[in-house]
Scaffold this active site. Structure first.
Site, mmCIF file in Angstrom:
data_model
loop_
_atom_site.group_PDB
_atom_site.id
_atom_site.type_symbol
_atom_site.label_atom_id
_atom_site.label_comp_id
_atom_site.label_asym_id
_atom_site.label_seq_id
_atom_site.Cartn_x
_atom_site.Cartn_y
_atom_site.Cartn_z
ATOM 1 N N VAL A 170 -3.077 -4.382 -5.929
ATOM 2 C CA VAL A 170 -3.412 -3.316 -4.988
ATOM 3 C C VAL A 170 -4.886 -3.458 -4.648
ATOM 4 C CG1 VAL A 170 -3.534 -0.824 -4.588
ATOM 5 C CG2 VAL A 170 -1.687 -1.780 -5.997
ATOM 6 N N CYS A 171 -5.204 -3.294 -3.364
ATOM 7 C CA CYS A 171 -6.595 -3.329 -2.912
ATOM 8 C C CYS A 171 -7.247 -4.666 -3.320
ATOM 9 C CB CYS A 171 -7.338 -2.121 -3.467
ATOM 10 S SG CYS A 171 -8.875 -1.697 -2.617
ATOM 11 N N THR A 172 -8.472 -4.616 -3.841
ATOM 12 C CA THR A 172 -9.182 -5.856 -4.168
ATOM 13 C C THR A 172 -8.676 -6.508 -5.441
ATOM 14 O OG1 THR A 172 -10.936 -4.575 -5.239
ATOM 15 C CG2 THR A 172 -11.277 -5.211 -2.929
ATOM 16 N N THR B 66 -5.287 -7.132 1.341
ATOM 17 C CA THR B 66 -6.203 -6.437 0.455
ATOM 18 C C THR B 66 -6.888 -5.343 1.267
ATOM 19 O OG1 THR B 66 -8.003 -6.727 -1.165
ATOM 20 C CG2 THR B 66 -8.169 -7.990 0.879
#
Length: 209
Positions: free
Chosen positions: A100-102, A120
């Site tokens: 998730v995300c970075t 991302t």
């Protein structure tokens, strides 16, 4: 089914807690928070801790692995670091390896996303190319047994998609109803395409190191 959610100092809470709320409600599912060392791990805002009950060595064959992002993510990306080595090992047998995300950059640093499509957080999307990854501007991207979600709240969407693929649409919809996930945001500023330019600029400044 065992779900291993990685936490490290400086993780973003919703990156991991959103998917936890979804996956943890599936039948016959164990969710374990894993870290380099057991104990309380503090998030990037410094005001919330998650108790990691297991180390990487304790979890050798999880069915699902999830890595979130956060300010501390960069410290986890050393090529010979414990998280990278663990990810390479468990990825051989996981049904799903996810971020998730970075958190996508951690998977990329481990070489798991090389030659694949992934997403991302919008502020770092173009940087995926430096890892040999094709960036995709979608909320959730699935390529092989890898699932990546865009920024923070997108982890809930990804977890629901996985729930549907693993246990069927009705099971996923049941969890969605239980957590009453029916977003109606008061503003249309949830992406760079819809946010006012001044908001995009302000967010960019806040996200800069």
């Amino acid at each position: 089914m065992q779900v291993a959610i990685v936490v490290y100092p400086g993780f973003t809470a919703l990156d991991v807690l959103g998917p936890y709320e979804v996956l943890g409600r599936l039948p016959d599912t164990e969710v374990v928070f894993v870290a380099e060392r057991p104990g309380l791990v503090v998030n990037d805002l410094g005001s919330l801790s998650v108790d990691a009950v297991a180390t990487y060595a304790d979890v050798s064959e999880p069915d699902i692995v999830l890595v979130g992002g956060g300010a501390g993510q960069q410290d986890q990306m050393a090529d010979d670091g414990p998280l990278i080595e663990w990810l390479r090992a468990v990825d051989r047998t996981t049904t799903w390896t996810t971020s998730v995300c970075t958190g996508a950059f951690v998977l990329a640093a481990a070489g798991l996303l090389t030659g694949r499509r992934a997403t991302t957080h919008w502020a770092g999307l173009d940087m995926l190319t430096g890892f040999g990854v094709t960036p995709v501007k979608d909320r959730v991207v699935i390529d092989g047994h890898y699932a990546t979600a865009a920024g923070v709240s997108a982890g809930i969407d990804m977890a629901l998609i996985l729930a549907g693929r693993i246990m069927g649409d009705e099971a996923a919809q049941t969890v969605q109803l239980i957590i009453e996930y029916a977003p109606e945001p008061p503003y249309q500023a949830g992406s760079v395409d819809t946010a006012p330019p001044s908001v995009v600029e302000r967010a960019g400044r806040m996200l800069s190191p």
